[in-house]
Design a protein around this motif. Structure first.
Motif, PDB file in Angstrom:
ATOM      1  N   LEU A  65       0.895  -1.153   0.000  1.00 33.82           N
ATOM      2  CA  LEU A  65       0.000   0.000   0.000  1.00 33.82           C
ATOM      3  C   LEU A  65       0.932   1.201   0.000  1.00 33.82           C
ATOM      4  O   LEU A  65       1.565   1.505   1.010  1.00 33.82           O
ATOM      5  CB  LEU A  65      -0.901   0.004   1.235  1.00 33.82           C
ATOM      6  CG  LEU A  65      -1.868   1.186   1.351  1.00 33.82           C
ATOM      7  CD1 LEU A  65      -2.940   1.120   0.271  1.00 33.82           C
ATOM      8  CD2 LEU A  65      -2.499   1.241   2.731  1.00 33.82           C
ATOM      9  N   GLY A  66       1.086   1.867  -1.150  1.00 33.14           N
ATOM     10  CA  GLY A  66       2.143   2.841  -1.346  1.00 33.14           C
ATOM     11  C   GLY A  66       1.833   4.228  -0.813  1.00 33.14           C
ATOM     12  O   GLY A  66       0.820   4.463  -0.137  1.00 33.14           O
ATOM     13  N   SER A  67       2.709   5.175  -1.129  1.00 31.80           N
ATOM     14  CA  SER A  67       2.612   6.524  -0.578  1.00 31.80           C
ATOM     15  C   SER A  67       1.410   7.301  -1.116  1.00 31.80           C
ATOM     16  O   SER A  67       1.030   8.328  -0.550  1.00 31.80           O
ATOM     17  CB  SER A  67       3.900   7.305  -0.860  1.00 31.80           C
ATOM     18  OG  SER A  67       4.196   7.317  -2.234  1.00 31.80           O
ATOM     19  N   SER A  68       0.787   6.822  -2.198  1.00 30.15           N
ATOM     20  CA  SER A  68      -0.468   7.416  -2.664  1.00 30.15           C
ATOM     21  C   SER A  68      -1.670   6.707  -2.025  1.00 30.15           C
ATOM     22  O   SER A  68      -2.811   7.031  -2.316  1.00 30.15           O
ATOM     23  CB  SER A  68      -0.580   7.321  -4.190  1.00 30.15           C
ATOM     24  OG  SER A  68      -0.591   5.958  -4.611  1.00 30.15           O
ATOM     25  N   TYR A  69      -1.368   5.722  -1.172  1.00 24.23           N
ATOM     26  CA  TYR A  69      -2.356   4.937  -0.422  1.00 24.23           C
ATOM     27  C   TYR A  69      -3.290   4.174  -1.344  1.00 24.23           C
ATOM     28  O   TYR A  69      -4.488   4.018  -1.096  1.00 24.23           O
ATOM     29  CB  TYR A  69      -3.068   5.815   0.613  1.00 24.23           C
ATOM     30  CG  TYR A  69      -2.029   6.379   1.554  1.00 24.23           C
ATOM     31  CD1 TYR A  69      -1.466   5.591   2.549  1.00 24.23           C
ATOM     32  CD2 TYR A  69      -1.519   7.656   1.366  1.00 24.23           C
ATOM     33  CE1 TYR A  69      -0.440   6.067   3.353  1.00 24.23           C
ATOM     34  CE2 TYR A  69      -0.497   8.142   2.170  1.00 24.23           C
ATOM     35  CZ  TYR A  69       0.039   7.348   3.158  1.00 24.23           C
ATOM     36  OH  TYR A  69       1.058   7.814   3.940  1.00 24.23           O
ATOM     37  N   THR A  70      -2.673   3.680  -2.425  1.00 21.50           N
ATOM     38  CA  THR A  70      -3.302   2.708  -3.311  1.00 21.50           C
ATOM     39  C   THR A  70      -2.362   1.510  -3.412  1.00 21.50           C
ATOM     40  O   THR A  70      -1.159   1.622  -3.138  1.00 21.50           O
ATOM     41  CB  THR A  70      -3.553   3.285  -4.706  1.00 21.50           C
ATOM     42  OG1 THR A  70      -2.310   3.738  -5.260  1.00 21.50           O
ATOM     43  CG2 THR A  70      -4.537   4.453  -4.641  1.00 21.50           C
TER      44      THR A  70
END
Length: 304
Positions: A162-167
Motif C-alpha cells: 500500500l504505497g505513498s499514494s495509499y493505493t
C-alpha cells in the motif's frame, strides 16, 4: 584448512537442524526457519492478525486514512485476504512492526537495518544478494525475474504494498519489507528493503512509516549465559526516549549493565550502574538489556 572444513561442516549441521523445525504465531500460522550465515530467518511473510500477546492488530482497509495513522494496522493487497494472504502474507505499517506488544512469534523479532545489511553482506553484497534471496521462476514474480536463484532459501515473494499514494501496487514486481530502524534524518520514515523483478539487487530506502509493507521475522540473538530470568526486574519507561530506569522485585543492587543491539554487538556498558540510564546516543530500535547483580544475570528487551 582443517579449521575451515570444520567451520563449514558445523554451519551445514546447524542449517539442517534449523530446517527441520517450525515456528507458529499467535493465530496458529506455521512458518519455516532457514539459516543464512549466522542468522536464522523465517521463509514466509508474516500473516498474523494479533500481536504475540494476543492483542488484535486492527484491520484497516487500504485508503488515504492510512496517511494519518500513528498506531499499528494491517491490510491485505487489494483488501482481499482470500486471494493474497495465503501466498504473500499480510501488509503492515511500521507502527505494527515495532509495537511494544511484539508482532513476531516469541523468540523472533522484526529485523533491524543492520541485520538486513549483514545478510546482504554474507550473500555477496547488495548488488547480487537479492537474486539469492528471491523466489526463482515466474510463478509469482514477473518475467524476467533477473538473477533469481533463491540459493539462500529465503524465498522472497513480491507481495506488493500500500504505497505513498495509499493505493495498492507492485504485486508480482516487488517484495518489500520493513526494518525496525527509523531513518535518522526524518522520524516519519524508516528503512525498508525491496527486491525487484528486473535486477538481482537489494534496494535500501527510507520509507514513510504510514504505508503498508510485508514483514519477515529473524530469530533473537542469545547474548548471555547463566541467565536467571525468574528474577523479576522492570525497565521503565519502555519504550524509552532518552533515559530509562531499572527496578528489582527485592531491592537487589544492580552491579553491571550491558546493552546489545539485535545482531549481538555491545553498544553500551556501565559498571557501576547509576540511574537513570542515558540512551540518548542510541538509534531507535530494539535492544537486549543484560542486567547483573552479585547473584544473578537477567536479559530484557528495551525499545528506544
Amino acid at each position: 584448512m582443517n579449521h575451515k572444513i570444520l567451520f563449514f561442516a558445523c554451519l551445514a549441521i546447524f542449517a539442517l537442524k534449523i530446517q527441520t523445525q517450525t515456528v507458529t504465531d499467535y493465530d496458529g500460522n506455521v512458518y519455516h526457519p532457514v539459516a543464512i550465515g549466522s542468522q536464522v530467518w523465517l521463509k514466509e511473510n508474516l500473516k498474523t492478525t494479533h500481536y504475540n500477546n494476543g492483542v488484535p492488530i486492527p484491520n484497516v482497509p487500504g485508503s488515504i486514512a492510512w496517511s494519518s495513522m500513528t498506531t499499528g494496522a494491517r491490510c491485505y493487497y487489494n483488501n482481499d485476504s482470500v486471494a493474497y494472504d495465503s501466498v504473500y502474507g499480510t501488509l503492515y505499517n511500521w507502527y505494527a512492526a515495532t509495537d511494544i506488544n511484539e508482532i513476531c512469534p516469541s523468540g523472533w523479532h522484526v529485523p533491524t537495518d543492520a541485520e538486513w545489511t549483514a545478510v546482504e553482506t554474507f550473500l555477496g553484497g547488495s548488488y547480487s544478494a537479492g537474486g539469492k534471496m528471491k523466489e526463482a521462476g515466474t510463478v509469482h514474480l514477473s518475467s524476467p525475474n533477473t538473477g533469481a536463484t533463491n540459493s539462500s532459501e529465503f524465498t522472497g515473494l513480491p507481495g506488493g504494498m500500500l504505497g505513498s499514494s495509499y493505493t495498492f501496487g507492485t504485486l508480482h514486481q516487488n517484495g518489500l519489507w520493513w526494518t525496525s530502524t527509523t531513518f535518522i534524518s526524518s522520524s516519519s520514515f524508516a528503512w525498508s528493503r525491496y527486491f525487484y523483478y528486473l535486477n538481482a539487487g537489494v534496494d535500501r530506502n527510507p520509507t514513510p512509516k504510514t504505508i503498508a509493507l510485508s514483514i519477515r521475522c529473524i530469530k533473537d540473538v542469545n547474548v548471555g549465559s547463566r541467565d536467571m530470568n525468574e528474577q523479576k526486574i522492570k525497565l521503565y519507561p519502555n519504550p524509552a526516549n532518552t533515559v530509562f530506569f531499572i527496578s528489582t522485585d527485592n531491592g537487589a543492587i544492580i552491579t553491571e549493565l550491558t546493552i546489545y543491539n539485535q545482531i549481538g554487538q555491545k553498544v553500551l556498558h556501565h559498571k557501576p550502574v547509576t540511574q537513570p540510564i542515558d540512551v540518548s546516543m542510541l538509534r531507535e530500535g530494539m535492544y537486549i538489556i543484560e542486567v547483573c547483580s552479585q547473584d544473578w544475570k537477567v536479559k530484557k528487551k528495551l525499545i528506544i
